[in-house]
Design a protein around this motif. Structure first.
Motif, PDB file in Angstrom:
ATOM      1  N   ALA A  53       0.876  -1.316   0.512  1.00  0.00           N
ATOM      2  CA  ALA A  53       0.376   0.280  -0.077  1.00  0.00           C
ATOM      3  C   ALA A  53       0.617   1.699  -0.238  1.00  0.00           C
ATOM      4  CB  ALA A  53      -0.965  -0.165   1.240  1.00  0.00           C
ATOM      5  N   CYS A  54       1.987   1.501   0.906  1.00  0.00           N
ATOM      6  CA  CYS A  54       2.763   2.655   0.841  1.00  0.00           C
ATOM      7  C   CYS A  54       3.044   2.600  -0.424  1.00  0.00           C
ATOM      8  CB  CYS A  54       3.787   2.151   1.934  1.00  0.00           C
ATOM      9  SG  CYS A  54       3.310   3.682   3.498  1.00  0.00           S
ATOM     10  N   PHE A  55       3.859   1.634  -1.504  1.00  0.00           N
ATOM     11  CA  PHE A  55       4.702   1.318  -2.083  1.00  0.00           C
ATOM     12  C   PHE A  55       4.059   1.775  -3.461  1.00  0.00           C
ATOM     13  CE2 PHE A  55       6.070  -0.762  -6.424  1.00  0.00           C
ATOM     14  CZ  PHE A  55       7.427   0.070  -6.427  1.00  0.00           C
ATOM     15  N   GLU A  56       3.079   1.726  -3.652  1.00  0.00           N
ATOM     16  CA  GLU A  56       1.595   2.176  -4.660  1.00  0.00           C
ATOM     17  C   GLU A  56       1.155   3.501  -4.664  1.00  0.00           C
ATOM     18  OE1 GLU A  56      -0.566   1.579  -7.958  1.00  0.00           O
ATOM     19  OE2 GLU A  56       1.366   0.190  -7.342  1.00  0.00           O
ATOM     20  N   SER A  57       1.353   4.000  -2.872  1.00  0.00           N
ATOM     21  CA  SER A  57       0.263   5.590  -2.969  1.00  0.00           C
ATOM     22  C   SER A  57       2.011   6.361  -3.605  1.00  0.00           C
ATOM     23  CB  SER A  57       0.509   5.398  -1.610  1.00  0.00           C
ATOM     24  OG  SER A  57      -0.635   4.612  -1.424  1.00  0.00           O
ATOM     25  N   LEU A  58       2.989   5.641  -3.162  1.00  0.00           N
ATOM     26  CA  LEU A  58       4.111   6.418  -3.439  1.00  0.00           C
ATOM     27  C   LEU A  58       4.211   6.604  -5.123  1.00  0.00           C
ATOM     28  CD1 LEU A  58       6.821   7.741  -2.841  1.00  0.00           C
ATOM     29  CD2 LEU A  58       8.091   5.855  -2.265  1.00  0.00           C
ATOM     30  N   ARG A  59       4.944   5.452  -5.291  1.00  0.00           N
ATOM     31  CA  ARG A  59       4.665   5.429  -6.628  1.00  0.00           C
ATOM     32  C   ARG A  59       3.413   6.240  -7.313  1.00  0.00           C
ATOM     33  NH1 ARG A  59       2.613   3.237 -11.327  1.00  0.00           N
ATOM     34  NH2 ARG A  59       0.555   2.977 -10.365  1.00  0.00           N
ATOM     35  N   MET A  60       2.496   6.113  -7.650  1.00  0.00           N
ATOM     36  CA  MET A  60       1.663   7.039  -7.847  1.00  0.00           C
ATOM     37  C   MET A  60       1.578   8.734  -7.506  1.00  0.00           C
ATOM     38  SD  MET A  60      -2.153   4.893  -7.095  1.00  0.00           S
ATOM     39  CE  MET A  60      -2.956   6.382  -7.517  1.00  0.00           C
ATOM     40  N   ALA A  61       2.135   8.893  -6.630  1.00  0.00           N
ATOM     41  CA  ALA A  61       2.468  10.091  -6.062  1.00  0.00           C
ATOM     42  C   ALA A  61       3.667  10.893  -6.994  1.00  0.00           C
ATOM     43  CB  ALA A  61       2.440  10.816  -4.753  1.00  0.00           C
ATOM     44  N   ILE A  62       4.718  10.192  -7.360  1.00  0.00           N
ATOM     45  CA  ILE A  62       5.720   9.988  -8.038  1.00  0.00           C
ATOM     46  C   ILE A  62       4.997  10.220  -9.605  1.00  0.00           C
ATOM     47  CG2 ILE A  62       8.243   9.752  -8.810  1.00  0.00           C
ATOM     48  CD1 ILE A  62       8.468   8.191  -6.138  1.00  0.00           C
ATOM     49  N   ALA A  63       4.745   9.767 -10.310  1.00  0.00           N
ATOM     50  CA  ALA A  63       3.898   9.628 -11.367  1.00  0.00           C
ATOM     51  C   ALA A  63       3.004  10.800 -11.477  1.00  0.00           C
ATOM     52  CB  ALA A  63       3.211   8.188 -12.139  1.00  0.00           C
ATOM     53  N   ASP A  64       2.082  11.084 -10.989  1.00  0.00           N
ATOM     54  CA  ASP A  64       1.260  12.681 -11.108  1.00  0.00           C
ATOM     55  C   ASP A  64       2.202  13.138 -10.730  1.00  0.00           C
ATOM     56  OD1 ASP A  64      -1.089  10.782 -11.628  1.00  0.00           O
ATOM     57  OD2 ASP A  64      -1.205  10.705  -9.386  1.00  0.00           O
ATOM     58  N   ALA A  65       3.122  12.939 -10.704  1.00  0.00           N
ATOM     59  CA  ALA A  65       4.231  15.140 -10.496  1.00  0.00           C
ATOM     60  C   ALA A  65       5.246  14.748 -11.388  1.00  0.00           C
ATOM     61  CB  ALA A  65       5.442  14.541  -9.112  1.00  0.00           C
TER      62      ALA A  65
END
Length: 327
Positions: A53-65
């Motif tokens: 859950a942590c990894f996926e949330s971080l992955r999405m945030a970095i991609a969205d940035a």
């Protein structure tokens, strides 16, 4: 570089600083990590827990940035507790980033990574503190999963405090703020009066100050708070909760909290010798789950260490159990 996005779990708290809330599987609910623009690429402050859950949330945030893993050039850990460093091994492989970590927490992680030895040591401390065997077993059972996060890491840049990082928004100064962990660090933007506080200052929580052998963690924490009180800080970016201000008032109240806890311990010991476990039952006014009870015992031990070094309490060996009384 792309403009930071409006992902619901992330927001640009200041130009060039993205706060990303990652989910945690326990009471705190989430941890904030920070993606900070550098002159080239990004600095990631803390990593989150080693969960999907942590990894996926971080992955999405970095991609969205509008960034990629390879854009992360540096990873700084404020300290080596599992919600802050758990994903570090995976992220270091993905990003090729340089790891920044204080020397004392690098040493502490070496101890934590020897999981069986460290858990046996912690169980021995609890036993000596008067904790019942069945409760020690429950605490150790819960610790087994958490200790999987403690993988040995070799920092590329070993911090001591005083180092400076050139971000796109200005220089960030590393502040060594021990107490919550031996090598806890904050980042200070002196020009914008902004503090990345890690777990040093949390708006609605008093950080756990646990005992470490051959250290005086509470004295170290109070001293580091006194030093932070001297700084001009308009905005605190914490590891848990929303950004806030008013650091001097928070520091004053937190120092008073620890003074009151010390006074309570001295009052109880004035009525007769006590184990650290017995003190937990008299200082906390509610039942504690094993996970929190372990932290409470180590926090009591940190207060006893602090008071012992001032000559206000003294320890006494009573068989396999340690008791405490007035100094």
């Amino acid at each position: 570089m792309a403009t930071f996005s409006s992902n619901p779990r992330s927001r640009e708290v200041l130009p060039g600083i993205l706060q990303v809330a990652l989910p945690l599987p326990f009471d705190l609910g989430s941890i904030n990590v920070y993606l900070v623009r550098l002159t080239e690429g990004y600095l990631l402050v803390d990593c989150g827990m080693d969960t999907d859950a942590c990894f996926e949330s971080l992955r999405m945030a970095i991609a969205d940035a509008g960034a990629t893993w390879e854009d992360i050039r540096q990873i700084l850990l404020t300290h080596v507790h599992p919600d802050h460093m758990g994903l570090a091994p995976r992220l270091l492989k993905l990003t090729g980033a340089k790891l920044l970590l204080h020397a004392h927490d690098a040493e502490y992680l070496t101890e934590l990574a020897r999981s069986e030895q460290y858990r046996q040591w912690a169980s021995d401390v609890l036993r000596r503190s008067g904790v019942a065997a069945n409760l020690i077993a429950r605490i150790d059972f819960g610790a087994q999963e958490i200790h999987k996060s403690f993988q040995l890491l070799e920092p590329d840049i070993v911090l001591a405090g005083g180092e400076r990082i050139a971000s796109a928004g200005g220089e960030l100064e590393v502040l060594w703020t021990p107490g919550h962990s031996p090598g806890h660090v904050c980042l200070y933007d002196r020009e914008r009066h902004v503090l990345f506080s890690g777990d040093q200052i949390l708006e609605t929580i008093s950080p756990n100050i646990g005992w470490h052998p051959e250290r005086d963690p509470l004295a170290e924490y109070l001293q580091s708070l006194a030093e932070l009180a001297q700084l001009d800080i308009d905005l605190i970016l914490p590891s848990h909760g929303a950004p806030f201000s008013g650091h001097r008032d928070w520091i004053r109240r937190t120092i008073e909290h620890h003074e009151q806890r010390c006074a309570r311990i001295l009052t109880v010991l004035g009525e007769g010798p006590q184990t650290a476990a017995a003190l937990v039952d008299q200082v906390w006014d509610r039942p504690l789950e094993p996970f929190h009870y372990r932290f409470a015992v180590f926090e009591i031990l940190a207060h006893l260490e602090y008071l012992e070094r001032q000559g206000k309490v003294a320890r006494r060996e009573s068989g396999a159990v340690e008791t405490w009384g007035p100094g």
